[in-house]
Design an enzyme around this catalytic site. Sequence first.
Site, PDB file in Angstrom:
ATOM      1  CG  HIS A 143      -0.736  -4.701   4.863  1.00  0.00           C
ATOM      2  ND1 HIS A 143      -1.200  -3.452   5.213  1.00  0.00           N
ATOM      3  CD2 HIS A 143      -1.837  -5.430   4.520  1.00  0.00           C
ATOM      4  CE1 HIS A 143      -2.519  -3.424   5.093  1.00  0.00           C
ATOM      5  NE2 HIS A 143      -2.923  -4.609   4.680  1.00  0.00           N
ATOM      6  NE  ARG A 181      -1.552  -0.131   6.656  1.00  0.00           N
ATOM      7  CZ  ARG A 181      -2.043  -0.661   7.769  1.00  0.00           C
ATOM      8  NH1 ARG A 181      -3.219  -0.268   8.220  1.00  0.00           N
ATOM      9  NH2 ARG A 181      -1.350  -1.589   8.426  1.00  0.00           N
ATOM     10  CG  HIS A 200      -1.733  -7.927  16.046  1.00  0.00           C
ATOM     11  ND1 HIS A 200      -1.224  -7.193  17.096  1.00  0.00           N
ATOM     12  CD2 HIS A 200      -3.086  -7.842  16.148  1.00  0.00           C
ATOM     13  CE1 HIS A 200      -2.222  -6.692  17.809  1.00  0.00           C
ATOM     14  NE2 HIS A 200      -3.364  -7.067  17.251  1.00  0.00           N
ATOM     15  CG  HIS A 244      -0.185   0.019   2.517  1.00  0.00           C
ATOM     16  ND1 HIS A 244       0.382   1.154   3.058  1.00  0.00           N
ATOM     17  CD2 HIS A 244       0.093  -0.985   3.387  1.00  0.00           C
ATOM     18  CE1 HIS A 244       0.974   0.855   4.198  1.00  0.00           C
ATOM     19  NE2 HIS A 244       0.821  -0.432   4.420  1.00  0.00           N
ATOM     20  CD  GLU A 283       2.466  -5.060   8.186  1.00  0.00           C
ATOM     21  OE1 GLU A 283       2.808  -6.253   8.044  1.00  0.00           O
ATOM     22  OE2 GLU A 283       3.084  -4.099   7.676  1.00  0.00           O
ATOM     23  CD1 TRP A 323      -1.223   6.653  12.531  1.00  0.00           C
ATOM     24  CD2 TRP A 323      -1.058   4.674  13.549  1.00  0.00           C
ATOM     25  NE1 TRP A 323      -2.056   6.681  13.610  1.00  0.00           N
ATOM     26  CE2 TRP A 323      -1.984   5.474  14.255  1.00  0.00           C
ATOM     27  CE3 TRP A 323      -0.807   3.378  13.997  1.00  0.00           C
ATOM     28  CZ2 TRP A 323      -2.641   5.013  15.398  1.00  0.00           C
ATOM     29  CZ3 TRP A 323      -1.462   2.918  15.128  1.00  0.00           C
ATOM     30  CH2 TRP A 323      -2.366   3.734  15.821  1.00  0.00           C
TER      31      TRP A 323
END
Length: 237
Positions: free
Chosen positions: A179, A60, A89, A9, A87, A14
């Site tokens: 991700h 995203r 964790h 992405h 993604e 963030w």
Amino acid sequence: MTKLALIRHGQSAWNLENRFTGWWDADLTQQGEAEARASGQMLGALDADFRAGFTSVQTRAIRTLWLALTEMKRVWLPIEKDWHLNERHYGGLTGLDKAETAAKHGEEQVNIWRRSYDVPPPPLERGSTYDLASDPRYRGIDIPDTESLKTTLDRVLPYWEGRIAPVVSAGTDTLIAAHGNSLRALVKHLFEVPDDAITGVEIPTGNPLLIELDAKLKPVSVRYLDAARAQKLPALP
């Protein structure tokens, strides 16, 4: 040869703030949207006929795929969204500033949490700010409280084998928008990257990694579409 394009992405809010994101649903920044569109332009210029797409259930990644497909004039493409492509964790690191975390725990320890293959960060406390137990997209799912790259691969691989690989095996050019770590996990599998070497594999945001696969789903070529922003490529197995 069948083409498989892996798209991390575009830049998220963030990413910009240098915070650990993981499963938290940070959206794209304006730069991230631009990266997604640029990805679509590069993919649209290829001699390829993309007919299937897969993504996570995180905003995203979904928006990155949609923006890319818009540029490709392929918004009609069938898309499957699944949490197995999420993604990794980041557990108790979720939401923390990366520099501040390194100052507190030491850069070496944080690098182990971030880059090692099988050492997860501390677990996320249940009921904390970033607990996703009430998020409807994860209803009925045993949400992890932390993950290493190894445990991320443990969930990505069955999804690849059960859902994506059959599509690619049929000769369908395929897109995966996901991700950094879920794609690193897939790259580790496809290129047979050793455990101690995967730490050196990094996938940049918004720069599609194009892989050509043979009939046995073995990579025969690999390149980043934006050579100026390319990272070190995995070696062909």
